[in-house]
Design a protein around this motif. Structure first.
Motif, PDB file in Angstrom:
ATOM      1  N   ASP A  22      -2.108  15.311  -3.672  1.00 16.01           N
ATOM      2  CA  ASP A  22      -3.364  14.803  -2.808  1.00 16.01           C
ATOM      3  C   ASP A  22      -3.599  16.065  -2.138  1.00 16.01           C
ATOM      4  O   ASP A  22      -4.840  16.307  -1.892  1.00 16.01           O
ATOM      5  CB  ASP A  22      -3.204  13.478  -2.384  1.00 16.01           C
ATOM      6  CG  ASP A  22      -4.359  12.672  -2.290  1.00 16.01           C
ATOM      7  OD1 ASP A  22      -5.162  12.842  -3.210  1.00 16.01           O
ATOM      8  OD2 ASP A  22      -4.837  12.240  -1.136  1.00 16.01           O
TER       9      ASP A  22
ATOM     10  N   ALA B 246       6.915   9.312  -2.772  1.00 18.92           N
ATOM     11  CA  ALA B 246       5.861   9.454  -1.706  1.00 18.92           C
ATOM     12  C   ALA B 246       5.631  11.099  -1.355  1.00 18.92           C
ATOM     13  O   ALA B 246       4.345  11.361  -1.340  1.00 18.92           O
ATOM     14  CB  ALA B 246       6.393   8.845  -0.622  1.00 18.92           C
TER      15      ALA B 246
ATOM     16  N   TRP C 184       3.241  12.238  -4.170  1.00 19.54           N
ATOM     17  CA  TRP C 184       2.114  11.644  -4.149  1.00 19.54           C
ATOM     18  C   TRP C 184       1.402  12.439  -2.880  1.00 19.54           C
ATOM     19  O   TRP C 184      -0.055  12.952  -3.275  1.00 19.54           O
ATOM     20  CB  TRP C 184       1.757  10.282  -3.822  1.00 19.54           C
ATOM     21  CG  TRP C 184       0.654   9.511  -3.853  1.00 19.54           C
ATOM     22  CD1 TRP C 184       0.125   8.694  -4.752  1.00 19.54           C
ATOM     23  CD2 TRP C 184      -0.395   9.657  -2.554  1.00 19.54           C
ATOM     24  NE1 TRP C 184      -1.216   8.263  -4.500  1.00 19.54           N
ATOM     25  CE2 TRP C 184      -1.610   8.903  -3.023  1.00 19.54           C
ATOM     26  CE3 TRP C 184      -0.357  10.140  -1.326  1.00 19.54           C
ATOM     27  CZ2 TRP C 184      -2.688   8.650  -2.538  1.00 19.54           C
ATOM     28  CZ3 TRP C 184      -1.568  10.061  -0.630  1.00 19.54           C
ATOM     29  CH2 TRP C 184      -2.905   9.259  -1.149  1.00 19.54           C
TER      30      TRP C 184
ATOM     31  N   SER D 195       0.785  -1.241  -0.049  1.00 20.92           N
ATOM     32  CA  SER D 195      -0.004   0.067   0.010  1.00 20.92           C
ATOM     33  C   SER D 195       0.792   1.232  -0.113  1.00 20.92           C
ATOM     34  O   SER D 195       0.584   2.159  -0.619  1.00 20.92           O
ATOM     35  CB  SER D 195      -0.998   0.092   1.324  1.00 20.92           C
ATOM     36  OG  SER D 195      -0.061  -0.053   2.535  1.00 20.92           O
ATOM     37  N   ARG D 196       2.098   1.234   0.634  1.00 18.29           N
ATOM     38  CA  ARG D 196       2.796   2.416   0.535  1.00 18.29           C
ATOM     39  C   ARG D 196       3.317   2.607  -0.648  1.00 18.29           C
ATOM     40  O   ARG D 196       3.621   3.837  -1.026  1.00 18.29           O
ATOM     41  CB  ARG D 196       4.250   2.049   1.792  1.00 18.29           C
ATOM     42  CG  ARG D 196       3.415   2.412   3.313  1.00 18.29           C
ATOM     43  CD  ARG D 196       4.815   2.718   4.049  1.00 18.29           C
ATOM     44  NE  ARG D 196       5.491   1.550   3.980  1.00 18.29           N
ATOM     45  CZ  ARG D 196       5.489   0.423   4.834  1.00 18.29           C
ATOM     46  NH1 ARG D 196       4.599   0.594   5.938  1.00 18.29           N
ATOM     47  NH2 ARG D 196       6.349  -0.520   4.939  1.00 18.29           N
TER      48      ARG D 196
ATOM     49  N   ARG E 202       1.263   4.309  -2.941  1.00 20.74           N
ATOM     50  CA  ARG E 202       1.262   5.909  -2.643  1.00 20.74           C
ATOM     51  C   ARG E 202       2.305   6.583  -3.003  1.00 20.74           C
ATOM     52  O   ARG E 202       2.715   7.491  -2.223  1.00 20.74           O
ATOM     53  CB  ARG E 202       0.734   6.095  -1.076  1.00 20.74           C
ATOM     54  CG  ARG E 202      -0.641   5.489  -0.879  1.00 20.74           C
ATOM     55  CD  ARG E 202      -1.140   5.958   0.616  1.00 20.74           C
ATOM     56  NE  ARG E 202      -0.412   5.344   1.534  1.00 20.74           N
ATOM     57  CZ  ARG E 202      -1.036   4.073   2.197  1.00 20.74           C
ATOM     58  NH1 ARG E 202      -2.282   3.576   1.859  1.00 20.74           N
ATOM     59  NH2 ARG E 202      -0.274   3.682   3.304  1.00 20.74           N
TER      60      ARG E 202
ATOM     61  N   ASP F  67       5.697   7.196   3.207  1.00 25.35           N
ATOM     62  CA  ASP F  67       4.209   6.954   2.868  1.00 25.35           C
ATOM     63  C   ASP F  67       3.588   8.268   2.355  1.00 25.35           C
ATOM     64  O   ASP F  67       3.643   9.127   3.138  1.00 25.35           O
ATOM     65  CB  ASP F  67       3.705   6.504   4.259  1.00 25.35           C
ATOM     66  CG  ASP F  67       2.169   5.952   3.810  1.00 25.35           C
ATOM     67  OD1 ASP F  67       1.623   6.279   2.625  1.00 25.35           O
ATOM     68  OD2 ASP F  67       1.740   5.082   4.548  1.00 25.35           O
ATOM     69  N   GLY F  68       3.099   8.341   0.939  1.00 31.83           N
ATOM     70  CA  GLY F  68       2.505   9.377   0.567  1.00 31.83           C
ATOM     71  C   GLY F  68       1.478   9.888   1.305  1.00 31.83           C
ATOM     72  O   GLY F  68       0.966  10.950   1.464  1.00 31.83           O
ATOM     73  N   TRP F  69       0.593   8.877   2.043  1.00 30.16           N
ATOM     74  CA  TRP F  69      -0.770   9.207   2.801  1.00 30.16           C
ATOM     75  C   TRP F  69      -0.364   9.931   4.017  1.00 30.16           C
ATOM     76  O   TRP F  69      -0.838  11.053   4.507  1.00 30.16           O
ATOM     77  CB  TRP F  69      -1.352   8.017   3.036  1.00 30.16           C
ATOM     78  CG  TRP F  69      -2.516   8.208   3.753  1.00 30.16           C
ATOM     79  CD1 TRP F  69      -3.793   8.501   3.221  1.00 30.16           C
ATOM     80  CD2 TRP F  69      -2.982   8.141   5.227  1.00 30.16           C
ATOM     81  NE1 TRP F  69      -4.888   8.686   4.102  1.00 30.16           N
ATOM     82  CE2 TRP F  69      -4.312   8.493   5.555  1.00 30.16           C
ATOM     83  CE3 TRP F  69      -2.120   7.708   6.373  1.00 30.16           C
ATOM     84  CZ2 TRP F  69      -4.747   8.363   6.666  1.00 30.16           C
ATOM     85  CZ3 TRP F  69      -2.640   7.869   7.498  1.00 30.16           C
ATOM     86  CH2 TRP F  69      -4.064   8.275   7.632  1.00 30.16           C
TER      87      TRP F  69
ATOM     88  N   ARG G 197       1.012  13.512   2.982  1.00 29.55           N
ATOM     89  CA  ARG G 197      -0.326  14.203   2.440  1.00 29.55           C
ATOM     90  C   ARG G 197      -0.925  14.706   3.625  1.00 29.55           C
ATOM     91  O   ARG G 197      -1.337  16.003   3.881  1.00 29.55           O
ATOM     92  CB  ARG G 197      -1.279  13.357   1.747  1.00 29.55           C
ATOM     93  CG  ARG G 197      -2.495  13.955   1.052  1.00 29.55           C
ATOM     94  CD  ARG G 197      -3.661  14.159   2.178  1.00 29.55           C
ATOM     95  NE  ARG G 197      -4.042  13.106   3.055  1.00 29.55           N
ATOM     96  CZ  ARG G 197      -4.870  12.146   2.566  1.00 29.55           C
ATOM     97  NH1 ARG G 197      -5.606  12.429   1.468  1.00 29.55           N
ATOM     98  NH2 ARG G 197      -5.388  11.206   3.158  1.00 29.55           N
TER      99      ARG G 197
END
Length: 209
Positions: free
Chosen positions: A140, A133, A136, A21-22, A25, A86-88, A91
């Motif tokens: 976002d 990352a 991303w 998942s990382r 992203r 981690d893009g999340w 973000r």
């Protein structure tokens, strides 16, 4: 005799899923290029101004919002937490700082302001998964705050580089002393500059091209 516990199949699957998942992203260089990120008219001015204002050290991110004339409207800097890229997570950090320094533009049909990201890190100018990352996360965060996604710039010992554009320079670099803010080529003639520290002032152009 040594006793131990082998990882269960469930934990292995969970760890693999988290890693996958990382990796999702992140943005690869080709994906970033396909996003048609607007070019900065004078990236040297932007980089020099942000470096003078925030004095970034290793693992420091500087998020800046530029108006339609490429004047600095707001900026904030923060240190990256020591965790896997981690893009999340990036973000969320970018969005939190944007919300602190400038109102969102979600009510506008099209964005009029652009966010750019300067990140100071080790290594050279070549793209890394960490860069992917951040890309991303920047894209976002801009969507969620009603901004255009602008340039992603790395600052290393070799200098600065606008990833995906091939433009860069030797100064400033990650180990260089910050220049004087008054010599910055960033200007904000009509609007006060807001930063995460609460400072409010105008950056005026004083150096000749």
């Amino acid at each position: 005799m040594t006793f131990g516990f082998a990882p269960s199949a469930a934990s292995t699957i969970t760890a693999s899923a988290g890693t996958a998942s990382r990796l999702v992203r992140i943005l690869e260089p080709a994906e970033w290029a396909a996003a048609e990120i607007p070019l900065l008219r004078n990236p040297r001015e932007v980089v020099g101004g942000l470096h003078a204002r925030h004095r970034p050290s290793q693992s420091t991110a500087v998020i800046a919002v530029l108006d339609h004339e490429e004047r600095l409207s707001a900026s904030a800097s923060f240190a990256r937490q020591p965790s896997p890229a981690d893009g999340w997570e990036f973000r969320n950090a970018l969005l939190a700082h944007l919300r602190r320094v400038i109102p969102h533009d979600l009510r506008r049909r099209t964005p009029v302001r652009t966010a750019v990201l300067l990140y100071c890190r080790d290594g050279d100018e070549r793209w890394t998964e960490e860069d992917g990352a951040w890309m991303w996360g920047l894209r976002d965060a801009c969507t969620l705050h009603g901004l255009r996604c602008g340039a992603y710039i790395t600052l290393t010992r070799g200098g600065w580089q606008v990833l995906g554009e091939g433009r860069g320079g030797r100064h400033p670099h990650s180990a260089s002393a910050p220049g004087r803010l008054a010599d910055s080529m960033l200007e904000a003639d009509t609007a006060p500059l807001r930063s995460a520290g609460g400072a409010s002032e105008a950056l005026r152009r004083t150096a000749a091209r």
